[in-house]
Structure formats: C-alpha cells, structure tokens
Enzyme design. Sequence first.
Site, PDB file in Angstrom:
ATOM      1  N   ASP A  97       0.861  -1.186   0.000  1.00 25.86           N
ATOM      2  CA  ASP A  97       0.000   0.000   0.000  1.00 25.86           C
ATOM      3  C   ASP A  97       0.899   1.239   0.000  1.00 25.86           C
ATOM      4  OD1 ASP A  97      -2.266   1.616   0.233  1.00 25.86           O
ATOM      5  OD2 ASP A  97      -2.386   1.395   2.425  1.00 25.86           O
ATOM      6  N   GLU A 115       2.780   4.877  -4.031  1.00 24.50           N
ATOM      7  CA  GLU A 115       2.853   5.833  -5.157  1.00 24.50           C
ATOM      8  C   GLU A 115       4.161   6.611  -5.142  1.00 24.50           C
ATOM      9  OE1 GLU A 115       0.323   5.383  -3.033  1.00 24.50           O
ATOM     10  OE2 GLU A 115      -0.856   4.191  -4.440  1.00 24.50           O
ATOM     11  N   ASP A 149      -8.940   3.263  -2.778  1.00 21.38           N
ATOM     12  CA  ASP A 149      -9.980   3.698  -1.846  1.00 21.38           C
ATOM     13  C   ASP A 149     -11.234   4.173  -2.551  1.00 21.38           C
ATOM     14  OD1 ASP A 149      -8.120   3.063   0.025  1.00 21.38           O
ATOM     15  OD2 ASP A 149      -7.511   5.124   0.423  1.00 21.38           O
TER      16      ASP A 149
HETATM   17  O1  MIG Z   1      -3.814   6.263   4.502  1.00 22.21           O
HETATM   18  O2  MIG Z   1      -3.601   1.107   5.696  1.00 22.21           O
HETATM   19  O3  MIG Z   1      -5.847   2.080   0.249  1.00 22.21           O
HETATM   20  O4  MIG Z   1      -6.793  -0.071   1.753  1.00 22.21           O
HETATM   21  O5  MIG Z   1      -6.844   0.241   4.537  1.00 22.21           O
HETATM   22  C1  MIG Z   1      -4.610   5.132   4.268  1.00 22.21           C
HETATM   23  C2  MIG Z   1      -4.791   1.836   5.782  1.00 22.21           C
HETATM   24  C3  MIG Z   1      -3.738   3.930   4.154  1.00 22.21           C
HETATM   25  C4  MIG Z   1      -4.930   3.063   2.232  1.00 22.21           C
HETATM   26  C5  MIG Z   1      -5.365   1.802   1.543  1.00 22.21           C
HETATM   27  C6  MIG Z   1      -6.395   1.117   2.384  1.00 22.21           C
HETATM   28  C7  MIG Z   1      -5.845   0.826   3.754  1.00 22.21           C
HETATM   29  C8  MIG Z   1      -5.371   2.119   4.412  1.00 22.21           C
HETATM   30  N1  MIG Z   1      -4.394   2.774   3.554  1.00 22.21           N
END
Ligand code: MIG
Length: 793
Positions: free
Chosen positions: A391, A394, A472
Amino acid sequence: MDPAYRALGRAQSVRWTSTGVVLEAPPARLEIRCLAPDLIRVELIPRPDLPEPLPFSRSETEFPPPAVTQEEQDGRLILATEAVRVEIETDPIRLTFRDGEGRVIDRDDPELGMGWRYETVHTFRQAQPGERVYGLGEKTGHLDKRGRRWTMWARDVLPHLPTTDPLYQAIPFYLVWKEGRVHGFFLENTFRSHFDMDSDGSGRYHIWAEGGRLVYYLLAGPTFPQVLERYTQLTGRMPLPPRWSLGYHQSRWGYLTQQEVAEVARTFRERRLPCDVIHLDIDYMDGFRVFTWHPNRFPDPEALCARLKEQGFRVVTIVDPGVKKDPSYAFFQEGLEAGLYVEAPSGEPVTGQVWPGEVHFPDFLQERTRRWWGDAHRALLDRGVAGIWNDMNEPVIFDARDEDRTLPETAVHRTDQGEVRQHREVHNLYGLLMGKATYEGLRRLRPEERPFLLTRSGFAGIQRYAAVWTGDNSSWWEHLAMSIPMLLNLGLSGVAFVGPDIGGFSEDATPELMVRWMQLGAFYPFCRNHSAKTFRRQEPWTFGPEVEALAREALELRYQLLPYLYTRFWEAHTRGWPIMRPLVWHAPDDPVAARTEDAFFVGADLLVAPVLQPGARERLVYLPQGEWVDFWTGTCYEGGAHQVVEAPLERIPLFVRAGAALPLGPVIQHTGEAGWARLILRLFPGTRPSRWQGTLYEDDGASLAYEQGVSSRRSLQVTVETDRLLLEVGEPQGPYRPDREVIQVELPFLAEPPRQVRLDGRAVPTATLVDRERNLLRVALSQEGAHRLEIAW
Ligand code: MIG
C-alpha cells in the site's frame, strides 16, 4: 499548438538497419524497428544526450528478428513486414502504418507529427471517426476512453469521484477499436505523461511525456487477443498465483488485535461462509514499523497464523514503503548506513510524514535495496504469513507540499551503475519496483511456493509481480457500477488479476448495496471485501441474516466456479488475456457490445449482468449474437438484442454461452478443504445446433512445478444437434493428476428424459441417470482417459 513546439522536420540522412531505419533530422534522430511482424518500435531522440528509458516495464523476452522489406517509392521510405507496412514521408518526417490490405491502422497527424517542446516529447496521431479507445490502466469514467484527457502519474486520492484522474496505477497503453479491428499503442516512458484522446473533438490523439525520449510501440492486432498477447509478451505476463488467492479475502482496516482476527476467522467457519484469506492492515505493526509486530496487540503472530491455517485461512499482511526514522529500529539503521534511501539533491535522505511519523523511502531503483527489502520479508513469512499487500507505494507523503502528496520531483534515485535519476522519472515506477523487490524476495525465501502479492500502485508490467486492487473507493452505487469499466480496462492493459474493495472502502454500505456488491464481487478476478476504520463493518453477518444468507450464496457460487476461473487464470498466464472481458472482446464486430459497460464476460462462456441500481429487481441486458442460457433457470435467449431479465435480490443475472460445458467444483469453505478436486461438467445445450470447444486446466495450485509443465490440460467439446448431444472429453495432457476418480457430467433443465445415453460406445440405462425431481441428468466419467458421451432424444 504552442509556438515553442518543434515538429520533426526533414530527414537529412537515412540509414537502413537490419530490421528498420534510422533518420537524422538534427538535433533529433528517429529510429524505427520491427520487433515482430505486428510490433513496431518507434524512438524519437530529440537531443543526443538523453538516456534510454528505464527498462523496468519490459519483460526479458527476446524477439526473433522478423523478415522485413525496405524500399523507396515516390520519395517515401517503405518498411514492411508480413503484417504491417510503415510508410515514412521524409520532408517533413511523418509515419503511416497500414495493414496487409493497405488499410490505415494509425498515422501521424500530418501537420503536427511528432516533436518536442523544451523537455517534453509529443506525438499527435490522427483519430478516425468511429474509433473507440480502451485500456489506459486504472481510470475512472466510461469504458470508452475517447473524448477525455488522461494523465499517467501514480497518485493517492481519497475519495475518488467519477472524474478523478490520475489514480494509483500508471499504465501508458491503449487500444483503438474500429469496426471490428483493433490495434495497440504503448508509450514506453516513465515520466508524467498525458493522453489527450481527442478531448476537444479536433480529431487528434495527443500523447506527450514530460521528459525523456519518445518511445512507442505500435501493435497491429488486428484482434483483441493478438494485441494483448503481444503487449504481454513485451511487458510480461502474470505468473500463476496460489489457488487460495482465488478464494474470498476478508479484510478491514483495522482488525486491532490478534483476538479480533481469530474471532473473525472463527465466525466465518461457524456461519459456513466460504473464505480463504484474512488481511492484516497497518495495526499489526509496532508503531507502523515495517517488518515488525505489535508486542501487545499481536503478541504471538506465529500462533495466530498457525491457528488460522488449521481452519483453512491464509494471512496476508500489509507492507508500506516508508521506513520509520528511529535510531533504535535496526532495519531503519541498516538502510541508513547502506545508503538505501531516496535522497534530496543535497545528499540527505528525504524525510516525509506517513503512518509511522517521519520516514525515509527506500530507493527501489537499486538492486541492492530491492534485495535488502525482499529479504526483510523473512520477519513475516517465518511467522506464518502467506502473502503480502503493498500500500502507499505511489509513494504517498501526507505532508508533501503539492496536491500529489509525493516525493519532490527532484529527489534522487540511483541506477545500479550509480547514475542519478530524478524522482520525476522514477515516480511512476515506484510501485512496480517495490513489487519486483517483494516478489523476488518471496521467491527467494520460499523457492517452492507461488508468491501472492497485492499492490495499489504500479506501471506497465506490474502483472509480472502482483495482483492489483483499485484503492480507496466508497460504498456508493456509483462505485459499484464504475468498478466494471475500471477493471475491464485494467484487464485490457495486461493486468488480469484485479478487483476493487467489495462493499466500498469509505462510507457506510447499505444492506442492499452489500448484497449486490457481493454478487458482483464473486466474479471479480480478485475477490476481497475491505472497509475503512471509521465506517460500518462489512463482514457478511454484520448486516443481519438476510444479507448473510445472500452473501453466502454468492460466495458458494464463486467457489463452485473455481475450476472454470482457474483455467481463465491459466489463459492470462500463457496468453495475457484478461479474465474479466468487455463484451466487445468476444463480439468485435458489434457496435453495441463496443460500448456496453454494465455487463461483462468472465472467460468466453459466462456473461455477467450485475444489478447496479438500488431497488432494481429486473434489468435490461445486451446479449451479443448467439444463444444464451440463463444459468439459474435454463431460459434461452437469442442474442443480438437487449433483453429484460429478472433480477430478484436473491441472484445476479448470469448467462452461459449455449453449448458450453462449465467445469464446476463443489461448495467448499476454503480451497484447502478435502474434496475440492471434485469436478462437475455442467452442460448448457440451448435450443439449436451448435459446436463448442473449451479447455480445462489444472495443477497442484501451490508449487512452481507448473513452470516445468507439471499440469493437466484437457480438451472439452460439445456438439449439439436437433435430437442429440455429444460431449467429448480429451485425455489429460501433462503429468499432473488431481485427486479424484470420476468427473460428474450434469445436464440440468431437462425437458424430457433422453431416449438413449451412450458412454464410450456402450448404452447406459437412462432411468438410473435421471433425477426427476431436479430435472437433471447425471453421468459419471472416469477421470482417466478420453471419453465420449452421447445423449439422444
Ligand atoms: O492512509 O492502511 O488504500 O486499503 O486500509 C490510508 C490503511 C492507508 C490506504 C489503503 C487502504 C488501507 C489504508 N491505507
């Protein structure tokens, strides 16, 4: 166009090369090369000092040089393969690509051609009336990407709306469809790039990148499968994932303690809701330090993973790229001492705020960083973790100054040769490189097992390493509907293993939305329910008994479809085809299919028409040419028309191509359950003569033996005549044998009992085969050998 734009001018010299041609138009140079009969590479180097594109989107495939002819005709250069003829005008330099019959596939805009403007490089291409555009990776909006401008720049946006662009993935590849013919265009450039697909109706596609050379590949097609096969030969294909990852995944941010996770898992089994995977979001970590466990909330991860494994669950843990700046944290120190972090031009590692507080970001461009990172997964795998979820890659920085919330464009990455590459060139690759580090690490740590990796960000080629979820979304009907064109275009961009958060991430799902999303989600290649901390929980039972029962049915259907689905994964692995396909993939000449985005195919034989509106209990569905059998009722529909079909809350409208034999499994609670190898071939003959062919692919679902050919491939054929049906099951090819003795053939919706049934030439008494109550005929074939089943009325 801006007066600073310099279009490529007259060629001052021309040099033929073995499979192409080089034209000099100082200060620029243009190189054209045929890599395969239907694959042409074009490279514009506006200034001699510009380095080659970073190579990470490409697979290692070597292309054997194709036969080419090279000639000059009326002042034009003609470079031709058996499939494509590239006509090159030399003053000014303009390209036209034609197919073997002389039809224009694609061509430069005569006025603007290709060129540059300071650092940026451009190509202007003629857009023909009637063309539709697909692909471009993970985009909001309609299936047809024409008429808007799209940007490739990996970005985290919450919430995303139907107009938001760009999102997490950057895949600079598109396909153009016109009257049944398809070609592809891949821009091999990792800088921020823009695809203006005739947004102003001027009849031009304007594609440009903010740095580097202009390198593109023209894929001549002319069919969808051909374009995808070539594109994925160039950028790689998905390895086969472990079978368990095709099951249902349950996730939530956040399961806060080990007990809570165990409780969720127990509830799935107690309520007999099929599920294979539980995801652990960031709360399992100690202060969000990657590769650690929280000492109080997750004191014994080993016991947790072991207990879950006994119940048939795998655990997937999230891993974010930012490494917490904490001198007492050994992993952080290692990275610091070895100089593995992205640096500012001053030489100091860049600091950003993310979940752990201040972090540094690994420079995944370097092989040594990737090794270090990959090896660190030992801390997770040794505790029993089965898969990884990347996650924030980017990468996101909460306190960054610009709206893109990422590293500064001038931040410094290094190649293995020690050359500096700025973040503006590496940004779009960051997720892919993290994926490469992780995937390769998992292969090293568990050399006998198939890795499972899920990622949010990526670039062209990400399919080599990871499944992709679309970030998201929200618990809105709009996002339910939008998931279809988004996943279809991701699939057409080479990424077959895809899915959104089922139920929606942000906001509160309503019970009805949850039902419809589980019903659709059962058909997503990647099937995971996930939701955000401050919103309503989404485990199926949390909406009460009715939703729970309907969610169970949806999941049971997915598990029954696993043998069919798994063969589609094999197709994606061997040919690069999407698993979830737009109608136009199988009906390329049909202009209605070309714009249908509220229904889709899974493989060639299942057409899924989900309900996308609240309160709807019927829907209009467009069925392409051919005959279609309602999976639930056996009602036959003639295609080439819209049909109104029933869609009670209990079920998703689902159609089978008439004549098909669907390989189905039993209802199971997880893929490790004894008996998963039971197989049913369910026949859907329809009302008129047809011939159908298919394949069943199987292997052990877990090891890498399939890479050495340890699998089983079986041909299936169904011939339907007026009063007779013939099923031919080929002998299994390859050494793998599933653990079963028989294959059950089922013919449902039996109007009248057959007159005669012959199996391998011998008559079988029909009375013993017919289940009158269920209008079903059932015949067992032995697993071994080839079989011929004839049913006559
Ligand atoms: O700032 O890890 O897209 O699936 O639950 C949010 C917490 C960070 C974004 C991800 C999401 C995840 C969440 N993350």
